[in-house]
Design an enzyme around this catalytic site. Structure first.
Site, PDB file in Angstrom:
ATOM      1  N   LYS A 117       0.844  -1.186   0.000  1.00 26.60           N
ATOM      2  CA  LYS A 117       0.000   0.000   0.000  1.00 26.60           C
ATOM      3  C   LYS A 117       0.886   1.245   0.000  1.00 26.60           C
ATOM      4  O   LYS A 117       2.053   1.116   0.375  1.00 26.60           O
ATOM      5  CB  LYS A 117      -0.928  -0.016   1.205  1.00 26.60           C
TER       6      LYS A 117
ATOM      7  N   ASP B 174      -2.987  -5.950   2.140  1.00 32.06           N
ATOM      8  CA  ASP B 174      -3.581  -5.078   3.146  1.00 32.06           C
ATOM      9  C   ASP B 174      -3.360  -5.822   4.444  1.00 32.06           C
ATOM     10  O   ASP B 174      -3.996  -6.855   4.683  1.00 32.06           O
ATOM     11  CB  ASP B 174      -5.075  -4.876   2.873  1.00 32.06           C
ATOM     12  N   HIS B 175      -2.436  -5.336   5.262  1.00 36.35           N
ATOM     13  CA  HIS B 175      -2.032  -6.166   6.403  1.00 36.35           C
ATOM     14  C   HIS B 175      -3.153  -6.389   7.416  1.00 36.35           C
ATOM     15  O   HIS B 175      -3.097  -7.317   8.202  1.00 36.35           O
ATOM     16  CB  HIS B 175      -0.748  -5.634   7.067  1.00 36.35           C
TER      17      HIS B 175
ATOM     18  N   HIS C  67      -7.719  -0.284   4.915  1.00 28.96           N
ATOM     19  CA  HIS C  67      -7.867  -1.184   6.069  1.00 28.96           C
ATOM     20  C   HIS C  67      -9.298  -1.214   6.615  1.00 28.96           C
ATOM     21  O   HIS C  67      -9.875  -2.274   6.823  1.00 28.96           O
ATOM     22  CB  HIS C  67      -6.946  -0.749   7.216  1.00 28.96           C
TER      23      HIS C  67
HETATM   24  C1  BG6 Z   1      -0.415   1.612   8.121  1.00 26.62           C
HETATM   25  C2  BG6 Z   1      -0.524   3.115   8.118  1.00 26.62           C
HETATM   26  O1  BG6 Z   1      -0.949   1.073   6.956  1.00 26.62           O
HETATM   27  O2  BG6 Z   1      -1.115   1.081   9.240  1.00 26.62           O
HETATM   28  C3  BG6 Z   1       0.001   3.696   9.419  1.00 26.62           C
HETATM   29  O3  BG6 Z   1       0.191   3.660   7.027  1.00 26.62           O
HETATM   30  C4  BG6 Z   1      -0.679   3.036  10.605  1.00 26.62           C
HETATM   31  O4  BG6 Z   1      -0.197   5.103   9.450  1.00 26.62           O
HETATM   32  C5  BG6 Z   1      -0.628   1.516  10.486  1.00 26.62           C
HETATM   33  O5  BG6 Z   1      -0.039   3.476  11.781  1.00 26.62           O
HETATM   34  C6  BG6 Z   1      -1.473   0.875  11.571  1.00 26.62           C
HETATM   35  O6  BG6 Z   1      -1.321  -0.512  11.569  1.00 26.62           O
HETATM   36  P1  BG6 Z   1      -1.651  -1.378  12.865  1.00 26.62           P
HETATM   37  O7  BG6 Z   1      -1.488  -2.786  12.421  1.00 26.62           O
HETATM   38  O8  BG6 Z   1      -0.665  -0.964  13.921  1.00 26.62           O
HETATM   39  O9  BG6 Z   1      -3.044  -1.029  13.271  1.00 26.62           O
END
Ligand code: BG6
Length: 509
Positions: free
Chosen positions: A166, A195-196, A258
């Site tokens: 992304k 998309d993690h 997300h």
């Molecule tokens: C990323 C964003 O995709 O996801 C970041 O670019 C954000 O800004 C992060 O902090 C949050 O990921 P997680 O897994 O910690 O909720």
């Protein structure tokens, strides 16, 4: 070969030999997430011995330098914080490094030569996974160059897949263009848009929770649900990424991708089977029913915010406009609330409230399903004073689990009714460390399962939904007088007021 109708369910499966090529190997993601995840997969014997990794970046480095660096990263960033010598020895033997420039055709010939050598040395069978962990402006060029060098075409029964990080585009037009560009060299079945959030155990559990139980699905509709709240809060600010964040804002950075992925899993219909296309068909079908935003709707049903100075965990933090790389009069939003509707039979009239923001009081992502109140109040208002309507709360992170809130009588002679929680916690029920999202997603891609990756139509639909919001806000910068919330609070007051106007209240997770 895996049964395509059951791709979404991971059974015991052997991954085929392959080489993973990481573009952007000197970057943060490689050391924090990708290499530790691949190491863990090897440690758990989920990858075969015939496996190789090529790190690729412009920095001059030898294979050995790269191995030393990656060992440090695994020690620092893996959950266990230690490296098993024996596992590392076999892992490190398969680590290679190539100094290369994304735009230089000759470097792709070198890469092709190296990959052939790895096939011979390690028996990786011509299967290749290219991971693009580079700045988004290089995605199209990298795919084009791979295509020109003949590296996107699988040979003799082998496979070639490409994972794209992304952000996928920065608006609808650029996302469409990028899709077109990569389709010139790749088939959609070879493209894995990561998309993690989809790799988070609790997000995957949404499918199991909804469709493996008999009692929830009958209630999962407009007849029983009053509204849905999705909170995606971060305690962190922009963490030194002010320059990037100025071009993004929370709608682009978190919501369009997300949060919409999570939302579609809540709103979708049951798929006919668990094949990746069937699941993704249902997700896009739900998102297609999402009501489009108009300027009037944005004005009345969305809220934007930007944090000013405040404190997090008792420590003072600067405002967004004081962050490095941020304009002193920036109008970038660090908080947004959207009211969404799905115009279909299941959800007609049910609002989905979504909020996401930086420097909120704590890191929490949860889905709260608020049910309708009992149709007839048998107990008087005085007795029911401390009772809220039933809620089902799915905690995505942290403290992963599910809570059902319902009313019970308080023991005693006087009738008093209040809420209690029935709780399921991953930690106590299973006592295992949940796998890192990247472990799951990398292995899925190696296994050829794209269920947990974003399909072309979903990326474009996500942008289509948010574009009217972004356009309206860009055209009315003055209306959002920023900053409008203190760091460490739950966002601008307008977000609470909007809920109140609708007769609801944001949960305080
Ligand atoms: C990323 C964003 O995709 O996801 C970041 O670019 C954000 O800004 C992060 O902090 C949050 O990921 P997680 O897994 O910690 O909720």
């Amino acid at each position: 070969m895996e049964n395509p109708l059951r791709q979404g369910i991971r059974l015991e499966q052997a991954a085929e030999p392959c080489t993973v090529v990481i573009f952007g190997a000197s970057g943060d993601l490689t050391k924090r997430k990708l290499v530790p995840a691949l190491y863990r997969l090897v440690q758990q014997r989920l990858l075969p011995a015939e496996f190789g990794i090529v790190g690729l970046a412009r920095t001059e480095m030898s294979d050995d330098d790269f191995r030393v660096k990656m060992r440090e990263s695994v020690a620092q960033f893996s959950e266990a914080k230690t490296v098993d010598d024996e596992v590392w020895q076999s892992f490190a033997q398969g680590l290679y490094y190539l100094t290369a420039d994304i735009g230089t055709a000759d470097d792709y010939r070198k890469l092709a030569g190296l990959l052939e050598r790895i096939d011979r040395e390690r028996g990786t069978g011509g299967n290749r996974l290219f991971y693009l962990s580079v700045a988004p402006r290089f995605y199209a060029a990298a795919v084009e160059q791979l295509g020109r060098a003949g590296l996107t075409k699988p040979k003799d029964g082998s496979w070639v897949r490409v994972i794209i990080e992304k952000p996928f585009g920065s608006d609808l037009e650029s996302a469409r263009l990028l899709n077109q560009q990569i389709h010139a060299s790749l088939d959609e079945s070879q493209i894995y848009r990561i998309d993690h959030y989809l790799g988070k155990e609790t997000v995957q559990n949404l499918l199991a929770f909804r469709f493996a139980n008999g009692i929830f699905e009958p209630l999962w509709n407009r007849h029983y649900i009053d509204h849905v709240q999705i909170t995606n809060a971060e305690a962190v600010g922009v963490e030194g990424r002010g320059g990037y964040y100025e071009t993004a804002g929370v709608v682009r950075d978190m919501i369009q991708n997300h949060v919409f992925q999570v939302l579609s899993l809540v709103a979708m219909e049951p798929p006919a089977h668990l094949g990746s296309e069937a699941v993704r068909d249902e997700k896009i079908k739900a998102m297609t029913a999402a009501r489009n935003f108009t300027p009037e709707r944005v004005k009345a049903e969305c809220v934007r915010g930007q944090y000013g100075p405040g404190s997090i965990d008792g420590k003072p933090v600067p405002g967004y406009r004081q962050e490095e790389g941020v304009a002193p009069d920036s109008t970038t939003e660090t908080f947004a609330m959207l009211t969404m509707y799905f115009d279909n039979w299941r959800w007609a009239g049910v609002p989905f409230y979504i909020r996401s923001g930086k420097h909120l009081p704590k890191r929490v992502t949860e889905i709260a399903i608020q049910f309708q109140t009992a149709p007839h109040q048998l107990f008087g208002a005085d007795v029911m004073e401390q009772v809220t309507p039933n809620q089902l709360i799915i905690r995505i992170q942290p403290d992963e689990g599910i809570t059902l809130r319902f009313a019970v009588k308080v023991p005693g002679q006087i009738t008093h009714i209040r809420d209690v929680n029935m709780d399921f916690r991953y930690g106590t029920s299973f006592g295992v460390q949940l796998a890192e999202a990247y472990e799951r997603l990398l292995l899925d891609c190696i296994l050829g399962d794209s269920t947990l990756y974003a399909r072309k139509d979903m990326t474009e639909r996500g942008w289509e939904i948010v574009m009217p919001i972004l356009d309206y806000w860009a055209g009315t910068k003055g209306e959002g007088s920023f900053p409008n919330y203190e760091a460490g609070t739950w966002g601008p007051q307008a977000a609470d007021e909007l809920m109140e106007r609708n007769g609801s209240r944001w949960r305080r997770p």
